[in-house]
Design a protein around this motif. Structure first.
Motif, PDB file in Angstrom:
ATOM      1  N   GLY A  75       5.564   1.015  10.111  1.00 57.58           N
ATOM      2  CA  GLY A  75       4.565   2.012  10.753  1.00 57.58           C
ATOM      3  C   GLY A  75       3.453   1.212  11.311  1.00 57.58           C
ATOM      4  O   GLY A  75       2.844   1.319  12.293  1.00 57.58           O
ATOM      5  N   GLY A  76       2.826   0.368  10.521  1.00 56.44           N
ATOM      6  CA  GLY A  76       1.653  -0.350  10.679  1.00 56.44           C
ATOM      7  C   GLY A  76       1.876  -1.279  11.746  1.00 56.44           C
ATOM      8  O   GLY A  76       1.134  -1.381  12.508  1.00 56.44           O
ATOM      9  N   LEU A  77       2.954  -1.923  12.007  1.00 57.19           N
ATOM     10  CA  LEU A  77       3.225  -2.869  12.798  1.00 57.19           C
ATOM     11  C   LEU A  77       3.424  -2.265  14.162  1.00 57.19           C
ATOM     12  O   LEU A  77       3.169  -2.790  15.279  1.00 57.19           O
ATOM     13  N   SER A  78       4.120  -1.012  14.357  1.00 56.28           N
ATOM     14  CA  SER A  78       4.288  -0.434  15.598  1.00 56.28           C
ATOM     15  C   SER A  78       3.024   0.059  16.106  1.00 56.28           C
ATOM     16  O   SER A  78       2.701   0.017  17.311  1.00 56.28           O
ATOM     17  N   ALA A 113      -3.127  -2.739   6.343  1.00 57.73           N
ATOM     18  CA  ALA A 113      -3.861  -3.334   7.331  1.00 57.73           C
ATOM     19  C   ALA A 113      -3.845  -4.789   6.883  1.00 57.73           C
ATOM     20  O   ALA A 113      -3.484  -5.929   7.606  1.00 57.73           O
ATOM     21  N   ASP A 114      -3.991  -5.239   5.618  1.00 58.59           N
ATOM     22  CA  ASP A 114      -4.025  -6.793   5.261  1.00 58.59           C
ATOM     23  C   ASP A 114      -2.572  -7.257   5.428  1.00 58.59           C
ATOM     24  O   ASP A 114      -2.507  -8.451   5.735  1.00 58.59           O
ATOM     25  N   LYS A 115      -1.770  -6.493   5.145  1.00 62.86           N
ATOM     26  CA  LYS A 115      -0.259  -6.864   5.144  1.00 62.86           C
ATOM     27  C   LYS A 115       0.187  -7.090   6.495  1.00 62.86           C
ATOM     28  O   LYS A 115       0.913  -8.240   6.670  1.00 62.86           O
ATOM     29  N   VAL A 116      -0.187  -6.301   7.538  1.00 64.54           N
ATOM     30  CA  VAL A 116       0.170  -6.325   8.617  1.00 64.54           C
ATOM     31  C   VAL A 116      -0.544  -7.575   9.427  1.00 64.54           C
ATOM     32  O   VAL A 116       0.304  -8.265  10.254  1.00 64.54           O
ATOM     33  N   ALA A 117      -1.659  -8.112   8.973  1.00 63.47           N
ATOM     34  CA  ALA A 117      -2.290  -9.069   9.617  1.00 63.47           C
ATOM     35  C   ALA A 117      -1.781 -10.260   9.066  1.00 63.47           C
ATOM     36  O   ALA A 117      -1.652 -11.324   9.864  1.00 63.47           O
ATOM     37  N   ALA A 118      -1.194 -10.247   7.885  1.00 63.48           N
ATOM     38  CA  ALA A 118      -0.528 -11.536   7.356  1.00 63.48           C
ATOM     39  C   ALA A 118       0.640 -11.904   8.170  1.00 63.48           C
ATOM     40  O   ALA A 118       1.160 -12.939   8.281  1.00 63.48           O
ATOM     41  N   ILE A 119       1.426 -10.653   8.153  1.00 61.54           N
ATOM     42  CA  ILE A 119       2.609 -10.945   8.844  1.00 61.54           C
ATOM     43  C   ILE A 119       2.431 -11.391  10.502  1.00 61.54           C
ATOM     44  O   ILE A 119       3.270 -12.149  10.954  1.00 61.54           O
ATOM     45  N   ARG A 120       1.517 -10.795  11.087  1.00 57.85           N
ATOM     46  CA  ARG A 120       0.954 -11.122  12.403  1.00 57.85           C
ATOM     47  C   ARG A 120       0.943 -12.747  12.474  1.00 57.85           C
ATOM     48  O   ARG A 120       1.269 -13.531  13.269  1.00 57.85           O
ATOM     49  N   ASP A 121       0.155 -13.061  11.512  1.00 57.51           N
ATOM     50  CA  ASP A 121      -0.197 -14.588  11.420  1.00 57.51           C
ATOM     51  C   ASP A 121       0.764 -15.597  11.092  1.00 57.51           C
ATOM     52  O   ASP A 121       0.843 -16.634  11.671  1.00 57.51           O
ATOM     53  N   GLY A 172       0.738  -1.224  -0.054  1.00 56.80           N
ATOM     54  CA  GLY A 172       0.135  -0.040  -0.134  1.00 56.80           C
ATOM     55  C   GLY A 172       0.630   1.400  -0.010  1.00 56.80           C
ATOM     56  O   GLY A 172       0.329   2.397   0.112  1.00 56.80           O
ATOM     57  N   PHE A 173       2.183   1.177  -0.147  1.00 58.68           N
ATOM     58  CA  PHE A 173       2.838   2.336  -0.079  1.00 58.68           C
ATOM     59  C   PHE A 173       2.979   3.052  -1.313  1.00 58.68           C
ATOM     60  O   PHE A 173       2.116   4.107  -1.403  1.00 58.68           O
ATOM     61  N   GLY A 174       3.504   2.669  -2.414  1.00 58.28           N
ATOM     62  CA  GLY A 174       3.623   3.134  -3.642  1.00 58.28           C
ATOM     63  C   GLY A 174       3.908   4.500  -3.777  1.00 58.28           C
ATOM     64  O   GLY A 174       3.335   5.444  -4.442  1.00 58.28           O
ATOM     65  N   SER A 219      -4.496   2.951   0.765  1.00 66.70           N
ATOM     66  CA  SER A 219      -3.347   2.485   1.301  1.00 66.70           C
ATOM     67  C   SER A 219      -3.357   1.894   2.725  1.00 66.70           C
ATOM     68  O   SER A 219      -2.622   0.889   3.068  1.00 66.70           O
ATOM     69  N   SER A 220      -4.136   2.646   3.518  1.00 64.95           N
ATOM     70  CA  SER A 220      -4.036   2.054   4.918  1.00 64.95           C
ATOM     71  C   SER A 220      -4.916   0.672   4.986  1.00 64.95           C
ATOM     72  O   SER A 220      -4.550  -0.395   5.972  1.00 64.95           O
ATOM     73  N   ALA A 221      -5.986   0.604   4.039  1.00 63.59           N
ATOM     74  CA  ALA A 221      -6.503  -0.776   3.867  1.00 63.59           C
ATOM     75  C   ALA A 221      -5.543  -1.914   3.645  1.00 63.59           C
ATOM     76  O   ALA A 221      -5.639  -2.696   4.274  1.00 63.59           O
ATOM     77  N   MET A 222      -4.802  -1.736   2.601  1.00 61.02           N
ATOM     78  CA  MET A 222      -3.894  -2.400   1.994  1.00 61.02           C
ATOM     79  C   MET A 222      -2.917  -2.953   3.052  1.00 61.02           C
ATOM     80  O   MET A 222      -2.360  -4.172   3.292  1.00 61.02           O
TER      81      MET A 222
END
Length: 248
Positions: A220-223, A193-201, A175-177, A188-191
């Motif tokens: 930034g999303g992880l923190s 959120a999906d990436k951070v959720a996948a990393i968390r999993d 979502g950066f681009g 961008s924030s929605a994308m």
């Protein structure tokens, strides 16, 4: 081999440890690494936001600064992609065929880090040690523009002590681009959120990637969500050893 490091703006200004890590890896493999002091922005952000005329002086500077090196290595798929796919075309757009030919010569010797290690040096095991659980996000420009394929993962698999965790929907953009994250912040924030959720999993302690821009966005999303994972550039993991660990 005499190798020039193209640090890129973001690395030079915000993430200098990535540049230092890149130098350590290259020197460990026996290369002479030079950091040309006159380097500046390659013009990618100007080109991608519709300012090709403003990018042209930067392209001229880049070609002049990096002429004469055996190879130019960048710890960034997006900047390497811009050099290889935009510089010569931009010069021709403004009728400067001489610059276009020179830009093609520099572009032919320009590599993203994993490309250089695997394709040019033929090295997979760079002597790294990183005893942590890691997941890898393949950034869009490296994946779709440079087509580095599985090279980063091959390098990570050879790292001593590492535990790799597969990232679901890994090829999805974070979502950066660049200015996309500013102009389309909600998407961008929605994308992200999906990436951070996948990393968390994955349960990984570290999310790695080959572009500091994407890592900045993901970090930034992880923190903000206190996921318990952090980001590291591929170069930092490859530079990590028992005596110089990337994580304390």
């Amino acid at each position: 081999m005499r190798v020039a490091l193209f640090a890129t703006c973001l690395v030079d200004g915000l993430f200098p440890d990535v540049a230092r890590a890149t130098v350590r890896v290259l020197r460990r493999l026996g290369h002479e690494v030079v950091f040309p002091q006159d380097q500046s922005c390659c013009g990618q952000m100007h080109l991608n936001t519709g300012y090709p005329a403003e990018a042209l002086p930067l392209i001229r500077r880049h070609v002049r600064v990096f002429a004469g090196f055996d190879a130019i290595v960048a710890p960034s798929g997006s900047c390497a992609g811009s050099i290889r796919h935009q510089h010569a075309d931009t010069a021709r757009r403004f009728g400067d065929e001489r610059l276009a030919a020179a830009a093609e010569g520099v572009a032919a010797r320009t590599y993203e880090l994993s490309e250089f290690l695997v394709d040019v040096t033929g090295v997979i095991d760079v002597g790294a040690y990183f005893p942590h659980r890691v997941t890898y996000h393949p950034t869009c420009h490296s994946l779709r523009l440079l087509r580095v394929g599985g090279k980063p993962m091959a390098l990570l698999r050879a790292v001593d002590g590492i535990e790799l965790a597969e990232l679901s929907a890994a090829e999805s953009c974070c979502g950066f681009g660049g200015t996309f994250a500013l102009k389309n912040s909600a998407v961008s924030s929605a994308m992200l959120a999906d990436k951070v959720a996948a990393i968390r999993d994955t349960g990984a302690a570290v999310c790695a990637a080959g572009d500091s821009s994407c890592l900045m966005h993901i970090g930034g999303g992880l923190s903000r969500l206190h996921v318990g994972a952090r980001t590291l550039h591929l170069a930092q993991i490859l530079a990590s050893t028992r005596s110089e660990p990337a994580l304390a």
